[in-house]
Design a protein around this motif. Structure first.
Motif, mmCIF file in Angstrom:
data_model
loop_
_atom_site.group_PDB
_atom_site.id
_atom_site.type_symbol
_atom_site.label_atom_id
_atom_site.label_comp_id
_atom_site.label_asym_id
_atom_site.label_seq_id
_atom_site.Cartn_x
_atom_site.Cartn_y
_atom_site.Cartn_z
ATOM 1 N N LEU A 176 0.827 -1.204 0.000
ATOM 2 C CA LEU A 176 0.000 0.000 0.000
ATOM 3 C C LEU A 176 0.861 1.254 0.000
ATOM 4 O O LEU A 176 0.474 2.295 -0.550
ATOM 5 C CB LEU A 176 -0.926 -0.019 1.225
ATOM 6 C CG LEU A 176 -1.995 1.062 1.308
ATOM 7 C CD1 LEU A 176 -2.922 1.022 0.095
ATOM 8 C CD2 LEU A 176 -2.803 0.911 2.595
ATOM 9 N N TRP B 200 1.520 3.096 -3.402
ATOM 10 C CA TRP B 200 0.485 3.810 -4.138
ATOM 11 C C TRP B 200 0.615 5.307 -3.854
ATOM 12 O O TRP B 200 0.912 5.718 -2.745
ATOM 13 C CB TRP B 200 -0.900 3.285 -3.768
ATOM 14 C CG TRP B 200 -1.068 1.867 -4.234
ATOM 15 C CD1 TRP B 200 -0.665 0.735 -3.590
ATOM 16 C CD2 TRP B 200 -1.627 1.444 -5.477
ATOM 17 N NE1 TRP B 200 -0.947 -0.373 -4.357
ATOM 18 C CE2 TRP B 200 -1.542 0.030 -5.519
ATOM 19 C CE3 TRP B 200 -2.203 2.113 -6.558
ATOM 20 C CZ2 TRP B 200 -2.016 -0.718 -6.597
ATOM 21 C CZ3 TRP B 200 -2.669 1.356 -7.630
ATOM 22 C CH2 TRP B 200 -2.575 -0.032 -7.646
ATOM 23 N N VAL C 100 -0.854 7.180 -0.728
ATOM 24 C CA VAL C 100 -0.273 6.772 0.556
ATOM 25 C C VAL C 100 1.156 7.277 0.666
ATOM 26 O O VAL C 100 1.601 7.725 1.734
ATOM 27 C CB VAL C 100 -0.340 5.247 0.707
ATOM 28 C CG1 VAL C 100 0.202 4.812 2.064
ATOM 29 C CG2 VAL C 100 -1.769 4.756 0.520
ATOM 30 N N VAL D 15 -8.083 2.956 -3.245
ATOM 31 C CA VAL D 15 -6.891 3.268 -2.445
ATOM 32 C C VAL D 15 -7.281 4.063 -1.211
ATOM 33 O O VAL D 15 -6.781 3.804 -0.098
ATOM 34 C CB VAL D 15 -5.861 4.048 -3.289
ATOM 35 C CG1 VAL D 15 -4.739 4.575 -2.400
ATOM 36 C CG2 VAL D 15 -5.278 3.153 -4.374
ATOM 37 N N ALA E 224 -8.751 1.794 1.269
ATOM 38 C CA ALA E 224 -7.698 0.997 1.903
ATOM 39 C C ALA E 224 -6.933 1.833 2.924
ATOM 40 O O ALA E 224 -6.509 1.322 3.970
ATOM 41 C CB ALA E 224 -6.744 0.446 0.837
ATOM 42 N N LEU E 225 -6.753 3.117 2.638
ATOM 43 C CA LEU E 225 -6.062 4.001 3.568
ATOM 44 C C LEU E 225 -6.888 4.203 4.846
ATOM 45 O O LEU E 225 -6.340 4.234 5.956
ATOM 46 C CB LEU E 225 -5.783 5.342 2.895
ATOM 47 C CG LEU E 225 -4.934 6.357 3.672
ATOM 48 C CD1 LEU E 225 -3.614 5.739 4.106
ATOM 49 C CD2 LEU E 225 -4.680 7.586 2.813
ATOM 50 N N LEU F 10 -6.343 1.222 6.815
ATOM 51 C CA LEU F 10 -5.004 1.247 7.398
ATOM 52 C C LEU F 10 -4.996 2.038 8.701
ATOM 53 O O LEU F 10 -4.396 1.607 9.699
ATOM 54 C CB LEU F 10 -4.015 1.861 6.405
ATOM 55 C CG LEU F 10 -2.555 1.914 6.874
ATOM 56 C CD1 LEU F 10 -1.896 0.555 6.681
ATOM 57 C CD2 LEU F 10 -1.765 2.969 6.107
ATOM 58 N N ALA G 230 2.070 0.122 6.383
ATOM 59 C CA ALA G 230 1.723 0.371 4.980
ATOM 60 C C ALA G 230 2.561 -0.493 4.041
ATOM 61 O O ALA G 230 2.066 -0.981 3.020
ATOM 62 C CB ALA G 230 1.913 1.849 4.643
ATOM 63 N N THR H 25 1.247 -4.104 4.055
ATOM 64 C CA THR H 25 -0.151 -4.280 3.656
ATOM 65 C C THR H 25 -0.265 -4.351 2.144
ATOM 66 O O THR H 25 -0.037 -3.359 1.455
ATOM 67 C CB THR H 25 -1.017 -3.109 4.176
ATOM 68 O OG1 THR H 25 -0.927 -3.043 5.599
ATOM 69 C CG2 THR H 25 -2.469 -3.289 3.769
ATOM 70 N N PHE I 192 -2.028 -4.316 -1.442
ATOM 71 C CA PHE I 192 -3.256 -3.734 -1.975
ATOM 72 C C PHE I 192 -3.299 -3.958 -3.478
ATOM 73 O O PHE I 192 -2.317 -3.727 -4.190
ATOM 74 C CB PHE I 192 -3.352 -2.229 -1.700
ATOM 75 C CG PHE I 192 -4.505 -1.579 -2.427
ATOM 76 C CD1 PHE I 192 -5.797 -1.732 -1.970
ATOM 77 C CD2 PHE I 192 -4.292 -0.866 -3.598
ATOM 78 C CE1 PHE I 192 -6.868 -1.174 -2.661
ATOM 79 C CE2 PHE I 192 -5.350 -0.294 -4.287
ATOM 80 C CZ PHE I 192 -6.645 -0.450 -3.810
#
Length: 578
Positions: A297, A300, A303, A425, A428-429, A432, A459, A462, A464
């Motif tokens: 992650l 990206w 992030v 994303v 997903a953040l 997180l 991060a 993880t 993604f």
């Protein structure tokens, strides 16, 4: 011990007659769960069956569901904290550092990872090490393990390993479960899984194996390329030809070492499939492909920008200055107030520092450098005001709230973003931050830099991956992801004798004799050979047409094809044909 071969077989036709509200289908992974749902729906449609679908869930998801359900049962002993794998490894690291304070390890994170795996191996395979077979490493590990379990008890916490043990306890104590259970995709049953299934049987649950349609043996062929790069190019051309000739077909490229080759794979497939004179927007959908490798992650853009900006705040707070390169990384990353409108101006600020060879800046110097950025500068000052009163150390939950509020004040995520990937994303953040916040019970009070370091590690650990493009007819996968899949044609590359079978990697904290005795995975060459043989049989039924390939060289080093494919006549790929 549950024997899969002795379990009754149930077809999709028979499954459709079951009471869906009483039925659970447990699969070995998420991919198979999705395929079972699709196949069941197709079967129901073909038979004009309308009704509820049984619960189809992967093993790990089912364990989580049972823990959640136990929370609603007053008679069951529940937990206060549930750690994920990252939180568990953090706790292992804290335990190891505490016990090894007089003789610190060179890499406590690696030791924590190996200890976490050893703990899971011991419980999953019910390993009881005889004192005569113990090693110095195992004895040392058991001291760590005792302390680790004491810490879990003190926190009233469960980790992913003990979560399974608690579910077994809950079943014996009367946890309500559906009376019909079918297993799908499991090639073996570990002793602990067998114990759980036996507990279910004692409660009257019937256990069967979902019998999926077995395709016929594929037409096998083998290719040999000079290098792995040539292999990928050949596979890409093969995929292009198939997609052109058979517009309704679905194809796959399966790579043994996809994670290490994914960047080259993407470039090669994009070049061969999309960078052609006849390629237009209208044909883009026909040549779309999905790569089943999740990037960390942290890689990206959104992030990466968030972590860069938070690092600026932390450095200026704790050190009262920051390197120009780190300040410039945040400016160039964007995702802040004036994200698009001031993009060029931010780049000019960074270029000016480089041109004038400025190494670092104080808070005053930084404020002066960005004062011409009419949107970013006021947002920065507003966010920075809150940092003046922050404590030196605080719990992780406090830093989680602070980091979130700081970025919102700074204007994150900046420009309006409409793409599905960016939306995923950002979701997903959010998740997180939830996981970051949940780590608070595991750790003591931390400084802002220590908290940010934890967030960065989380991060990076993880994975993604955006949701699969449903219109894509070409999948690029690793071997584990491909198992159980079905396509019209498959190319499998990287099948050299160095990786298939793989080299055994026994856990250093469990005696090898015990790992060999229970047949633990990855422990011995024999076990790796057994797994590779099983996987080879699965690869041969992925599609009616299967191409297997290997490379001859890696740099100046010669390579040999896997012994499992040497019986297939080989075709040497000429560079001119690629």
């Amino acid at each position: 011990m549950i024997n899969l071969d002795a379990c009754p077989r149930v077809s999709f036709a028979a499954l459709a007659q079951f009471n869906a509200a009483h039925t659970t289908v447990l699969t070995v992974n998420n991919r198979l769960a999705r395929r079972v749902v699709q196949e069941f729906a197709q079967h129901a449609l073909g038979c004009n069956i309308v009704g509820e679908m049984p619960l189809v869930v992967p093993w790990s998801g089912w364990i989580a569901q049972q823990l959640s359900q136990a929370g609603f049962q007053e008679s069951l002993r529940t937990h206060t904290v549930l750690l994920d794998a990252f939180g568990s490894q953090l706790l292992w690291g804290r335990v190891i550092n505490a016990l090894e304070v007089d003789d610190p390890l060179l890499d406590s994170q690696q030791a924590a990872s190996a200890a976490q795996q050893a703990d899971q191996l011991i419980d999953e395979w019910r390993i009881e090490v005889d004192p005569s077979a113990s090693t110095e490493e195992h004895t040392h590990f058991m001291l760590w393990r005792d302390f680790y379990h004491q810490e879990l008890k003190r926190l009233d916490a469960l980790d992913p390993n003990l979560a399974i043990e608690r579910v077994i306890e809950h079943i014996h104590a009367g946890l309500p479960v559906r009376p019909i259970l079918l297993l799908a995709g499991f090639s073996e049953i570990t002793p602990r899984m067998s114990q759980l299934l036996e507990a279910l049987q004692l409660k009257g649950v019937s256990i069967s194996v979902l019998e999926q349609e077995q395709p016929h043996q594929a037409s096998l062929s083998r290719a040999v390329a000079e290098t792995s790069q040539a292999e990928w190019t050949a596979a890409a051309h093969w995929a292009r030809t198939k997609l052109e000739r058979y517009p309704n077909g679905r194809y796959a490229i399966v790579a043994v070492s996809l994670e290490t080759e994914v960047a080259f794979a993407r470039r090669t497939l994009s070049r061969v499939l999309q960078e052609r004179p006849e390629f237009t927007e209208q044909t883009a959908q026909s040549y779309a492909f999905n790569v089943a490798v999740a990037r960390p992650l942290s890689e990206w853009q959104a992030v990466r920008a968030l972590l860069a900006w938070l690092r600026v705040f932390v450095l200026l707070k704790e050190q009262h200055k920051a390197r120009a390169s780190e300040l410039g990384a945040a400016l160039l990353a964007g995702y802040c107030a004036g994200d698009l409108s001031e993009q060029g101006a931010r780049a000019n600020v960074d270029a000016g520092w480089r041109r004038n060879q400025i190494a670092d800046l104080s808070v005053t110097g930084w404020s002066k450098a960005i004062e011409g950025l009419n949107q970013l500068s006021p947002a920065w000052h507003l966010a920075w005001q809150a940092w003046a009163e922050l404590p030196r150390k605080a719990l992780l939950r406090f830093w989680s709230t602070t980091f979130r509020q700081t970025m919102l004040t700074l204007g994150f995520p900046g420009r309006p973003r409409q793409s599905s990937t960016v939306y995923q994303v950002m979701e997903a953040l959010d998740h997180l931050f939830e996981r970051f916040d949940a780590l608070s019970p595991v750790l003591d009070r931390l400084s802002a830099s220590e908290a940010l370091n934890i967030m960065g590690r989380l991060a990076r650990s993880t994975p993604f991956q955006p949701q699969r493009d449903p219109s894509a007819r070409l999948d690029v996968l690793g071997m584990l992801e491909a198992e159980g899949g079905r396509w019209d044609g498959v190319w499998i590359l990287g099948l050299t004798d160095e990786v298939f079978p793989a080299v055994a990697r026994p856990n250093p904290f469990v005696p090898l004799s015990e790992l060999r005795r229970v047949g633990a995975p990855r422990a011995t060459p024999e076990r790796e050979r057994e797994w590779a043989t099983h996987m080879f049989r699965q690869l041969c039924i992925l599609a009616p047409e299967v191409v297997m390939s290997s490379a001859l060289h890696e740099g100046e080093r010669g390579l040999r094809p896997s012994s499992l494919i040497q019986h297939i006549p080989a075709m040497v790929l000429e560079p001119s044909r690629l």
